[in-house]
Design a protein around this motif. Structure first.
Motif, PDB file in Angstrom:
ATOM      1  N   LYS A 190       1.189  -6.392  10.616  1.00 46.89           N
ATOM      2  CA  LYS A 190       1.892  -5.155  10.915  1.00 46.89           C
ATOM      3  C   LYS A 190       2.629  -5.333  12.242  1.00 46.89           C
ATOM      4  O   LYS A 190       2.079  -5.866  13.197  1.00 46.89           O
ATOM      5  CB  LYS A 190       0.913  -3.990  11.024  1.00 46.89           C
ATOM      6  N   ASP A 224       5.884   0.955   6.204  1.00 49.98           N
ATOM      7  CA  ASP A 224       5.492   0.159   7.370  1.00 49.98           C
ATOM      8  C   ASP A 224       6.323  -1.122   7.431  1.00 49.98           C
ATOM      9  O   ASP A 224       6.731  -1.660   6.406  1.00 49.98           O
ATOM     10  CB  ASP A 224       4.001  -0.223   7.313  1.00 49.98           C
ATOM     11  N   ARG A 235      -4.479  -3.514   1.656  1.00 52.50           N
ATOM     12  CA  ARG A 235      -3.570  -2.583   2.354  1.00 52.50           C
ATOM     13  C   ARG A 235      -4.361  -1.483   3.037  1.00 52.50           C
ATOM     14  O   ARG A 235      -4.102  -1.136   4.192  1.00 52.50           O
ATOM     15  CB  ARG A 235      -2.572  -1.963   1.369  1.00 52.50           C
ATOM     16  N   GLU A 236      -5.335  -0.937   2.330  1.00 53.06           N
ATOM     17  CA  GLU A 236      -6.130   0.155   2.898  1.00 53.06           C
ATOM     18  C   GLU A 236      -6.970  -0.313   4.087  1.00 53.06           C
ATOM     19  O   GLU A 236      -7.052   0.378   5.105  1.00 53.06           O
ATOM     20  CB  GLU A 236      -7.029   0.757   1.817  1.00 53.06           C
ATOM     21  N   LEU A 267       6.408  -5.059   8.367  1.00 62.63           N
ATOM     22  CA  LEU A 267       5.531  -6.210   8.536  1.00 62.63           C
ATOM     23  C   LEU A 267       6.326  -7.374   9.108  1.00 62.63           C
ATOM     24  O   LEU A 267       7.525  -7.497   8.877  1.00 62.63           O
ATOM     25  CB  LEU A 267       4.923  -6.624   7.190  1.00 62.63           C
ATOM     26  N   ILE A 308      -2.001  -0.560   5.995  1.00 59.80           N
ATOM     27  CA  ILE A 308      -0.589  -0.691   5.626  1.00 59.80           C
ATOM     28  C   ILE A 308      -0.225   0.452   4.694  1.00 59.80           C
ATOM     29  O   ILE A 308      -0.880   0.672   3.682  1.00 59.80           O
ATOM     30  CB  ILE A 308      -0.323  -2.046   4.936  1.00 59.80           C
ATOM     31  N   LYS A 309       0.851   1.177   5.067  1.00 61.48           N
ATOM     32  CA  LYS A 309       1.314   2.312   4.265  1.00 61.48           C
ATOM     33  C   LYS A 309       2.774   2.095   3.870  1.00 61.48           C
ATOM     34  O   LYS A 309       3.475   1.291   4.476  1.00 61.48           O
ATOM     35  CB  LYS A 309       1.176   3.595   5.065  1.00 61.48           C
ATOM     36  N   LYS A 310       3.213   2.850   2.884  1.00 56.78           N
ATOM     37  CA  LYS A 310       4.608   2.776   2.446  1.00 56.78           C
ATOM     38  C   LYS A 310       5.528   3.000   3.641  1.00 56.78           C
ATOM     39  O   LYS A 310       5.332   3.916   4.434  1.00 56.78           O
ATOM     40  CB  LYS A 310       4.870   3.846   1.378  1.00 56.78           C
ATOM     41  N   ALA A 362      -4.282  -3.275  -3.149  1.00 59.76           N
ATOM     42  CA  ALA A 362      -4.538  -1.966  -2.540  1.00 59.76           C
ATOM     43  C   ALA A 362      -5.706  -1.990  -1.570  1.00 59.76           C
ATOM     44  O   ALA A 362      -5.625  -1.398  -0.486  1.00 59.76           O
ATOM     45  CB  ALA A 362      -4.783  -0.923  -3.624  1.00 59.76           C
ATOM     46  N   ASP A 363      -6.793  -2.677  -1.904  1.00 58.49           N
ATOM     47  CA  ASP A 363      -7.949  -2.673  -1.006  1.00 58.49           C
ATOM     48  C   ASP A 363      -7.630  -3.360   0.325  1.00 58.49           C
ATOM     49  O   ASP A 363      -8.103  -2.940   1.378  1.00 58.49           O
ATOM     50  CB  ASP A 363      -9.179  -3.297  -1.668  1.00 58.49           C
ATOM     51  N   ILE A 415       0.726  -6.700  -2.189  1.00 60.70           N
ATOM     52  CA  ILE A 415      -0.512  -6.799  -1.420  1.00 60.70           C
ATOM     53  C   ILE A 415      -1.528  -5.902  -2.109  1.00 60.70           C
ATOM     54  O   ILE A 415      -1.275  -4.703  -2.299  1.00 60.70           O
ATOM     55  CB  ILE A 415      -0.290  -6.358   0.035  1.00 60.70           C
TER      56      ILE A 415
END
Length: 84
Positions: A46, A31, A22-23, A33, A27-29, A19-20, A17
């Motif tokens: 999420k 998490d 996810r941010e 889904l 979404i973080k490491k 990075a932009d 996914i």
């Protein structure tokens, strides 16, 4: 807002996914889904967000169920059990 990105699938079937995205979604490491497949489409969400939405969707049903239970099961005869 709709954002469209192109990603590639690895040999193991994995995708990254961007990075932009996810941010922006948070979404973080680590998490969790939820993956939903329907009619050739895939939706990732999420799990915490889905839990909140589901709880909100069923809140009125739960309230109605509680009201019905009180109506049918809350009688003078049942008050004897309150003292036990």
């Amino acid at each position: 807002m709709v954002e469209i990105k192109t990603i590639k699938v690895s040999e193991k079937g994995q995708v990254a996914i961007p990075a932009d995205i996810r941010e922006s979604i948070g979404i973080k490491k680590g998490d969790t889904l939820i993956l939903i497949q329907e009619e050739g489409r895939i939706l990732l969400q999420k799990s915490e967000q889905l839990k909140k939405e589901t709880k909100e969707d069923f809140k009125h049903l739960l309230k109605h169920s509680e009201d019905v239970a009180v109506k049918f099961w809350s009688t003078k005869a049942d008050e004897v059990w309150d003292n036990i």
